[in-house]
Write a protein that holds these residues in place. Structure first.
Motif, PDB file in Angstrom:
ATOM      1  N   LYS A 223      -0.376   1.323 -28.114  1.00  0.00           N
ATOM      2  CA  LYS A 223       0.310   2.609 -28.154  1.00  0.00           C
ATOM      3  C   LYS A 223       1.266   2.648 -26.970  1.00  0.00           C
ATOM      4  CE  LYS A 223      -2.058   6.236 -26.769  1.00  0.00           C
ATOM      5  NZ  LYS A 223      -2.982   7.409 -26.725  1.00  0.00           N
ATOM      6  N   VAL A 224       2.459   3.211 -27.167  1.00  0.00           N
ATOM      7  CA  VAL A 224       3.411   3.371 -26.059  1.00  0.00           C
ATOM      8  C   VAL A 224       3.707   4.849 -25.857  1.00  0.00           C
ATOM      9  CG1 VAL A 224       4.447   1.100 -26.445  1.00  0.00           C
ATOM     10  CG2 VAL A 224       5.483   3.120 -27.501  1.00  0.00           C
ATOM     11  N   ALA A 225       4.005   5.200 -24.595  1.00  0.00           N
ATOM     12  CA  ALA A 225       4.329   6.586 -24.274  1.00  0.00           C
ATOM     13  C   ALA A 225       5.777   6.912 -24.577  1.00  0.00           C
ATOM     14  CB  ALA A 225       4.031   6.860 -22.800  1.00  0.00           C
ATOM     15  N   ALA A 226       6.650   5.894 -24.524  1.00  0.00           N
ATOM     16  CA  ALA A 226       8.083   6.084 -24.777  1.00  0.00           C
ATOM     17  C   ALA A 226       8.721   4.720 -24.929  1.00  0.00           C
ATOM     18  CB  ALA A 226       8.745   6.854 -23.633  1.00  0.00           C
ATOM     19  N   VAL A 227       9.915   4.689 -25.486  1.00  0.00           N
ATOM     20  CA  VAL A 227      10.694   3.459 -25.534  1.00  0.00           C
ATOM     21  C   VAL A 227      11.807   3.548 -24.488  1.00  0.00           C
ATOM     22  CG1 VAL A 227      10.120   2.933 -27.924  1.00  0.00           C
ATOM     23  CG2 VAL A 227      12.122   4.350 -27.420  1.00  0.00           C
ATOM     24  N   TYR A 228      12.545   2.457 -24.339  1.00  0.00           N
ATOM     25  CA  TYR A 228      13.572   2.386 -23.308  1.00  0.00           C
ATOM     26  C   TYR A 228      14.935   2.791 -23.865  1.00  0.00           C
ATOM     27  CZ  TYR A 228      10.083  -0.291 -20.656  1.00  0.00           C
ATOM     28  OH  TYR A 228       8.952  -0.704 -19.991  1.00  0.00           O
ATOM     29  N   GLY A 229      15.967   2.664 -23.027  1.00  0.00           N
ATOM     30  CA  GLY A 229      17.325   3.033 -23.422  1.00  0.00           C
ATOM     31  C   GLY A 229      18.001   1.973 -24.276  1.00  0.00           C
ATOM     32  N   ARG A 230      19.315   2.097 -24.400  1.00  0.00           N
ATOM     33  CA  ARG A 230      20.093   1.214 -25.273  1.00  0.00           C
ATOM     34  C   ARG A 230      20.461  -0.055 -24.523  1.00  0.00           C
ATOM     35  NH1 ARG A 230      19.427   1.811 -30.332  1.00  0.00           N
ATOM     36  NH2 ARG A 230      21.367   0.637 -30.614  1.00  0.00           N
ATOM     37  N   PHE A 231      19.505  -0.989 -24.447  1.00  0.00           N
ATOM     38  CA  PHE A 231      19.734  -2.274 -23.810  1.00  0.00           C
ATOM     39  C   PHE A 231      19.695  -3.375 -24.866  1.00  0.00           C
ATOM     40  CE2 PHE A 231      17.313   0.329 -20.675  1.00  0.00           C
ATOM     41  CZ  PHE A 231      18.346   0.520 -19.762  1.00  0.00           C
ATOM     42  N   ASN A 232      20.424  -4.448 -24.616  1.00  0.00           N
ATOM     43  CA  ASN A 232      20.414  -5.599 -25.512  1.00  0.00           C
ATOM     44  C   ASN A 232      19.245  -6.504 -25.132  1.00  0.00           C
ATOM     45  OD1 ASN A 232      20.827  -7.885 -27.056  1.00  0.00           O
ATOM     46  ND2 ASN A 232      23.028  -7.942 -26.732  1.00  0.00           N
ATOM     47  N   GLU A 233      18.182  -6.435 -25.904  1.00  0.00           N
ATOM     48  CA  GLU A 233      16.963  -7.158 -25.583  1.00  0.00           C
ATOM     49  C   GLU A 233      17.109  -8.667 -25.769  1.00  0.00           C
ATOM     50  OE1 GLU A 233      13.848  -3.640 -26.927  1.00  0.00           O
ATOM     51  OE2 GLU A 233      14.843  -4.896 -28.443  1.00  0.00           O
ATOM     52  N   ARG A 234      18.178  -9.100 -26.400  1.00  0.00           N
ATOM     53  CA  ARG A 234      18.393 -10.533 -26.604  1.00  0.00           C
ATOM     54  C   ARG A 234      19.096 -11.187 -25.422  1.00  0.00           C
ATOM     55  NH1 ARG A 234      19.156 -11.538 -33.020  1.00  0.00           N
ATOM     56  NH2 ARG A 234      18.118  -9.661 -33.755  1.00  0.00           N
ATOM     57  N   GLU A 235      19.525 -10.394 -24.465  1.00  0.00           N
ATOM     58  CA  GLU A 235      20.158 -10.913 -23.264  1.00  0.00           C
ATOM     59  C   GLU A 235      19.217 -10.792 -22.071  1.00  0.00           C
ATOM     60  OE1 GLU A 235      23.809  -8.845 -22.713  1.00  0.00           O
ATOM     61  OE2 GLU A 235      24.787  -9.788 -24.448  1.00  0.00           O
ATOM     62  N   LYS A 236      19.446 -11.608 -21.056  1.00  0.00           N
ATOM     63  CA  LYS A 236      18.584 -11.591 -19.883  1.00  0.00           C
ATOM     64  C   LYS A 236      18.563 -10.219 -19.209  1.00  0.00           C
ATOM     65  CE  LYS A 236      19.368 -16.510 -19.062  1.00  0.00           C
ATOM     66  NZ  LYS A 236      19.959 -17.534 -18.166  1.00  0.00           N
ATOM     67  N   SER A 237      19.708  -9.554 -19.208  1.00  0.00           N
ATOM     68  CA  SER A 237      19.795  -8.259 -18.537  1.00  0.00           C
ATOM     69  C   SER A 237      19.011  -7.168 -19.259  1.00  0.00           C
ATOM     70  CB  SER A 237      21.262  -7.837 -18.425  1.00  0.00           C
ATOM     71  OG  SER A 237      21.844  -7.714 -19.721  1.00  0.00           O
ATOM     72  N   GLY A 238      18.643  -7.397 -20.514  1.00  0.00           N
ATOM     73  CA  GLY A 238      17.916  -6.395 -21.288  1.00  0.00           C
ATOM     74  C   GLY A 238      16.543  -6.844 -21.736  1.00  0.00           C
ATOM     75  N   ASP A 239      16.039  -7.922 -21.156  1.00  0.00           N
ATOM     76  CA  ASP A 239      14.762  -8.504 -21.578  1.00  0.00           C
ATOM     77  C   ASP A 239      13.581  -7.726 -21.008  1.00  0.00           C
ATOM     78  OD1 ASP A 239      13.041 -10.430 -22.764  1.00  0.00           O
ATOM     79  OD2 ASP A 239      12.867 -11.465 -20.842  1.00  0.00           O
ATOM     80  N   ASP A 240      13.455  -6.458 -21.407  1.00  0.00           N
ATOM     81  CA  ASP A 240      12.341  -5.587 -21.045  1.00  0.00           C
ATOM     82  C   ASP A 240      11.814  -4.897 -22.297  1.00  0.00           C
ATOM     83  OD1 ASP A 240      12.407  -6.082 -18.303  1.00  0.00           O
ATOM     84  OD2 ASP A 240      13.752  -4.409 -17.885  1.00  0.00           O
TER      85      ASP A 240
END
Length: 213
Positions: free
Chosen positions: A88-105
């Motif tokens: 279960k998660v409390a919230a999701v994150y913002g508009r990041f590109n998860e396929r790039e290193k800068s958005g790998d969260d």
């Protein structure tokens, strides 16, 4: 440069069965389930036991941090190829590109890892994620290594705050991801991280089990 190096060591650690990480710090500020260990990569994600609905679960909370709770365990996938867990998660994150290193969260991850040889890079990993921006069913190689495949099981905010059960046939998923037959696991892990994007995330994990079907 320092952050880049930290991320590289994070992937090296994962692909060495979570056992080796130069400069990593093991922490256990709260009681953890038997057999679990923690490794910090960037700051300290907090892990602790909680009781919810009469069941013991693990809470994970990250404030721009990245550390992993892992369990070293040999699992025969020929007899027990199916893994189940709930999260279960409390919230999701913002508009990041998860396929790039800068958005790998991700607000929640569940890893499984298999060694395919004696060398550090001779490993394969499946990384099941609760994605902030992807679509359920999508998959792509990790931004840092093609030896780890990201697989989106949940996505977006529609199910935030609700327990979700997962069931995967690991042999089938390894075959689809890498085109090889995998007969064993060497370990698995859970994680909440926000170090690349500065995100804050909270998730709960419970009832991890392996079975024949």
């Amino acid at each position: 440069m320092a952050n880049f190096r930290a991320r590289i060591w994070r992937i090296v650690s994962l692909l060495r069965n979570f056992l080796l990480l130069i400069g990593a710090v093991g922490i256990a500020a709260e009681p953890l389930p038997a057999g679990w260990q923690q490794r910090s990569f960037v700051g300290h994600t907090q892990y602790r036991l909680e009781q919810q609905q009469g069941r013991e679960v693990i809470l994970a909370h990250s404030q721009g941090t990245a550390s992993m709770l892992y369990k070293e365990q040999s699992i025969d996938l020929r007899s027990t190829p199916v893994v189940r867990w709930r999260w279960k998660v409390a919230a999701v994150y913002g508009r990041f590109n998860e396929r790039e290193k800068s958005g790998d969260d991700y607000p929640a991850r569940f890893y499984v890892v298999c060694k395919t040889g004696p060398l550090p890079w001779q490993t394969l990993a499946l990384n099941y994620v609760w994605s902030s921006n992807g679509l359920v069913g999508e998959r792509w190689p990790n931004a840092y290594t093609s030896k780890a495949m990201m697989i989106v099981l949940r996505a977006g905010a529609a199910q935030v705050g609700q327990w979700q059960w997962e069931q995967r046939n690991l042999r089938a998923d390894f075959k689809q991801a890498f085109g090889v037959d995998v007969n064993h696991l060497d370990g698995y892990a859970i994680m909440v991280d926000g170090d690349n994007t500065g995100s804050t995330g909270t998730a709960w994990f419970g009832d991890i089990s392996f079975s024949a079907n």
